[in-house]
Design a protein around this motif. Structure first.
Motif, PDB file in Angstrom:
ATOM      1  N   LEU A 126     -10.814  46.446  70.545  1.00  0.00           N
ATOM      2  CA  LEU A 126     -12.250  46.420  70.827  1.00  0.00           C
ATOM      3  C   LEU A 126     -12.498  46.399  72.336  1.00  0.00           C
ATOM      4  O   LEU A 126     -13.602  46.652  72.791  1.00  0.00           O
ATOM      5  CB  LEU A 126     -12.921  45.206  70.170  1.00  0.00           C
ATOM      6  CG  LEU A 126     -12.985  45.230  68.640  1.00  0.00           C
ATOM      7  CD1 LEU A 126     -13.602  43.947  68.105  1.00  0.00           C
ATOM      8  CD2 LEU A 126     -13.756  46.426  68.140  1.00  0.00           C
ATOM      9  N   ARG A 176      -5.987  48.846  63.783  1.00  0.00           N
ATOM     10  CA  ARG A 176      -7.118  48.156  63.158  1.00  0.00           C
ATOM     11  C   ARG A 176      -6.914  47.970  61.661  1.00  0.00           C
ATOM     12  O   ARG A 176      -7.447  47.039  61.067  1.00  0.00           O
ATOM     13  CB  ARG A 176      -8.408  48.925  63.417  1.00  0.00           C
ATOM     14  CG  ARG A 176      -8.909  48.694  64.828  1.00  0.00           C
ATOM     15  CD  ARG A 176     -10.186  49.426  65.065  1.00  0.00           C
ATOM     16  NE  ARG A 176     -10.635  49.231  66.436  1.00  0.00           N
ATOM     17  CZ  ARG A 176     -11.380  50.101  67.092  1.00  0.00           C
ATOM     18  NH1 ARG A 176     -11.757  51.215  66.506  1.00  0.00           N
ATOM     19  NH2 ARG A 176     -11.754  49.852  68.328  1.00  0.00           N
ATOM     20  N   PHE A 195     -15.635  37.291  63.228  1.00  0.00           N
ATOM     21  CA  PHE A 195     -16.374  37.062  64.471  1.00  0.00           C
ATOM     22  C   PHE A 195     -17.196  35.778  64.405  1.00  0.00           C
ATOM     23  O   PHE A 195     -17.594  35.340  63.322  1.00  0.00           O
ATOM     24  CB  PHE A 195     -17.333  38.229  64.733  1.00  0.00           C
ATOM     25  CG  PHE A 195     -16.658  39.574  64.818  1.00  0.00           C
ATOM     26  CD1 PHE A 195     -16.274  40.091  66.038  1.00  0.00           C
ATOM     27  CD2 PHE A 195     -16.416  40.325  63.672  1.00  0.00           C
ATOM     28  CE1 PHE A 195     -15.659  41.330  66.126  1.00  0.00           C
ATOM     29  CE2 PHE A 195     -15.804  41.561  63.748  1.00  0.00           C
ATOM     30  CZ  PHE A 195     -15.420  42.067  64.988  1.00  0.00           C
ATOM     31  N   ASN A 197     -21.456  39.040  61.730  1.00  0.00           N
ATOM     32  CA  ASN A 197     -21.571  40.499  61.699  1.00  0.00           C
ATOM     33  C   ASN A 197     -21.449  41.080  60.298  1.00  0.00           C
ATOM     34  O   ASN A 197     -20.838  42.123  60.101  1.00  0.00           O
ATOM     35  CB  ASN A 197     -20.536  41.161  62.617  1.00  0.00           C
ATOM     36  CG  ASN A 197     -20.770  40.820  64.077  1.00  0.00           C
ATOM     37  OD1 ASN A 197     -21.880  40.438  64.449  1.00  0.00           O
ATOM     38  ND2 ASN A 197     -19.749  40.932  64.890  1.00  0.00           N
ATOM     39  N   GLY A 248     -22.666  44.031  67.413  1.00  0.00           N
ATOM     40  CA  GLY A 248     -21.702  43.383  66.519  1.00  0.00           C
ATOM     41  C   GLY A 248     -21.473  44.166  65.235  1.00  0.00           C
ATOM     42  O   GLY A 248     -20.393  44.107  64.644  1.00  0.00           O
ATOM     43  N   GLU A 289     -18.915  46.682  66.007  1.00  0.00           N
ATOM     44  CA  GLU A 289     -17.604  46.046  66.156  1.00  0.00           C
ATOM     45  C   GLU A 289     -17.017  45.655  64.815  1.00  0.00           C
ATOM     46  O   GLU A 289     -15.828  45.858  64.565  1.00  0.00           O
ATOM     47  CB  GLU A 289     -17.712  44.815  67.057  1.00  0.00           C
ATOM     48  CG  GLU A 289     -18.054  45.197  68.479  1.00  0.00           C
ATOM     49  CD  GLU A 289     -17.836  44.060  69.453  1.00  0.00           C
ATOM     50  OE1 GLU A 289     -17.933  42.893  69.021  1.00  0.00           O
ATOM     51  OE2 GLU A 289     -17.569  44.340  70.634  1.00  0.00           O
ATOM     52  N   ALA A 290     -17.873  45.114  63.934  1.00  0.00           N
ATOM     53  CA  ALA A 290     -17.378  44.724  62.614  1.00  0.00           C
ATOM     54  C   ALA A 290     -16.862  45.949  61.871  1.00  0.00           C
ATOM     55  O   ALA A 290     -15.786  45.919  61.269  1.00  0.00           O
ATOM     56  CB  ALA A 290     -18.487  44.039  61.823  1.00  0.00           C
ATOM     57  N   MET A 325     -15.833  48.825  63.158  1.00  0.00           N
ATOM     58  CA  MET A 325     -14.622  49.338  63.803  1.00  0.00           C
ATOM     59  C   MET A 325     -13.418  48.480  63.450  1.00  0.00           C
ATOM     60  O   MET A 325     -12.333  48.996  63.201  1.00  0.00           O
ATOM     61  CB  MET A 325     -14.809  49.371  65.322  1.00  0.00           C
ATOM     62  CG  MET A 325     -15.719  50.489  65.778  1.00  0.00           C
ATOM     63  SD  MET A 325     -15.667  50.735  67.572  1.00  0.00           S
ATOM     64  CE  MET A 325     -16.550  49.314  68.170  1.00  0.00           C
TER      65      MET A 325
END
Lengths: 241, 228
Positions: free
Chosen positions: A51, A77, A84, A88, B119, B122-123, B125
């Motif tokens: 990331l 990945r 997180f 999310n 976010g 990002e989640a 990905m």
């Protein structure tokens, strides 16, 4: 050894977030990363999931490589799940759809197979009764357990936890940590950034202290918490313990 | 009373005259809006592409078409391009309105995409999804709920601006109104009725947009208030 990080540097403009960090992690090892805010501990986790971009050094995750020439981001990945601080979750999808989605589009599992895996994992995080709820209808602790189930559904070999309890009310922290303890007991390789010292002491195989982008100290938890050698570690522990 | 009845008679006559062409106004608006949706989606996504070239092309499209009066665009498509290709006035009119509104829709789509918390990217990905998969399954469905109201409002604006194509002789509502007024010297009654018919359509649509907005709210998610 499942993770091998060699001399990585990660900069954001002038700021050096990670300054020549090397670290290797064994299969099934639980590593807790501590450090003051802004020390680079979250950046380290985020680099492991590609990331953030690294400017030099290399990261090898179970045979897949990220360095200047190799960017096997997608493969890495798939190996690595991440949870997180801010959950999310996908707010437009129900709980079970959140867990299903990547299984379907990334792992190309059939509808029934994905649903079977999701149901099993939601049972495991004790949310079997919330499968049809939307994220907005859940408590923080429930959201975070869905996020864990969603990451696990991809069958990662490594799980990264980035301050996953920091946004939770105190009474909900326990239920999330419980799930993480269970995972650790099952032999999952885990890297955990947390402020829960008690949890670190109980679950970690190794504790790492990062400050100003460098690994300052690493040791087994007993050694780390009772007999730290570095002055900065001692100062930090004096503040949090 | 006879005066009132007379007035009513005139107005209803005009109404029946105009209602026979109103489908052209609807057709032009709908087709132009569909074109605008496609242009808007393509250029809205292109506007935030990682490729600088694609990004600047989209930027140019948006800035040029928003910076030129629609009337000039209509002239350009019909008379200007008409020098080279034989464009039917209907096609020229729909194209002009469509690409013009496409620029506005592109900005709406772009802001809708950018409104989604990073976010979410990002989640997605971190689960191994590609940029396109993320856009398709995570970002756009959420953006859609954000853009549905402003996007639908553009249709109302588009419907009103379709009256501009009357200038190139397309016989839609406004054009027919002008013909009627000129023929019978009933300017007041005719333009009043033209206005009323537009108003009926726009007010109906406004109510529809409100409904859409409610329909697509996300459960327990900021768009509408939840009273539990």
């Amino acid at each position: 050894m499942i993770i091998d990080i060699k001399n990585i540097v990660c900069r954001f403009g002038e700021i050096v977030a990670l300054d020549d960090i090397s670290l290797s992690v064994d299969h099934g090892e639980v590593v807790v990363i501590l450090g003051p805010s802004g020390s680079g501990k979250s950046t380290l986790l985020r680099c492991l999931n590609a990331l953030e971009e690294i400017q030099s050094g290399e990261i090898n995750v179970d045979g897949f490589l990220i360095d200047r020439n190799h960017r096997q981001i997608h493969q890495i990945r798939l190996e690595v799940g991440m949870v997180f601080q801010q959950f999310n979750l996908f707010p437009h999808l129900t709980v079970i759809e959140n867990v299903n989605l990547a299984q379907r589009v990334v792992r190309k599992r059939s509808r029934t197979e994905a649903a079977r895996v999701s149901t099993e994992l939601l049972n495991k995080v004790e949310l079997a009764d919330k499968t049809e709820a939307f994220p907005g209808q859940l408590s923080g602790g429930q959201k975070q357990r869905v996020a864990i189930a969603r990451a696990l559904a991809m069958n990662p070999k490594i799980m990264l936890f980035d301050e996953v309890t920091s946004a939770l009310d105190p009474e909900m922290i326990g239920e999330v940590l419980e799930v993480m303890k269970q995972l650790a007991a099952e032999g999952m390789t885990m890297l955990i950034v947390t402020h829960e010292i008690g949890f670190a002491r109980e679950v970690a195989d190794r504790v790492i202290f990062i400050d100003e982008g460098k690994i300052v100290e690493q040791a087994a938890p007993r050694q780390f918490f009772t007999n730290p050698t570095n002055q900065r570690t001692k100062d930090f522990l004096a503040h949090v313990l | 009373m006879t005066w009132l009845a007379e007035q009513f008679g005139i107005l209803s006559k005009i109404f029946y005259y105009l209602i026979q062409v109103v489908h052209w106004t609807v057709l032009i608006s709908v087709l132009a809006y569909l074109l605008a949706l496609i242009c808007g989606l393509v250029f809205g996504i292109a506007r935030i592409s990682r490729n600088r070239f694609i990004r600047s092309i989209a930027g140019a499209y948006i800035n040029v078409l928003r910076g030129v009066p629609l009337l000039v665009l209509i002239f350009f498509f019909y008379f200007g391009l008409g020098k080279f290709v034989n464009l039917d006035r209907f096609v020229a009119g729909v194209l002009a309105v469509g690409v013009c509104y496409g620029a506005y829709m592109a900005e709406i789509f772009r802001s809708g995409i950018e409104a989604i918390d990073y976010g979410q990217h990002e989640a997605a990905m971190s689960l191994g999804m590609t940029r396109w998969q993320t856009l398709r399954h995570i970002i756009l469905p959420q953006s859609f709920r954000i853009v549905v109201a402003p996007g639908a409002n553009e249709f109302i604006a588009c419907l009103k601006d379709s009256s501009l194509v009357s200038i190139i002789g397309l016989r839609e509502l406004t054009r027919a109104g002008r013909e009627y007024a000129n023929q019978y010297f009933l300017d007041f009654h005719t333009w009043l009725m033209v206005g009323i018919i537009y108003l009926i359509m726009t007010l109906t649509l406004t109510r529809l947009v409100k409904r859409l907005e409610k329909r697509f709210a996300i459960h327990g998610y900021g768009v509408t208030r939840h009273d539990n």
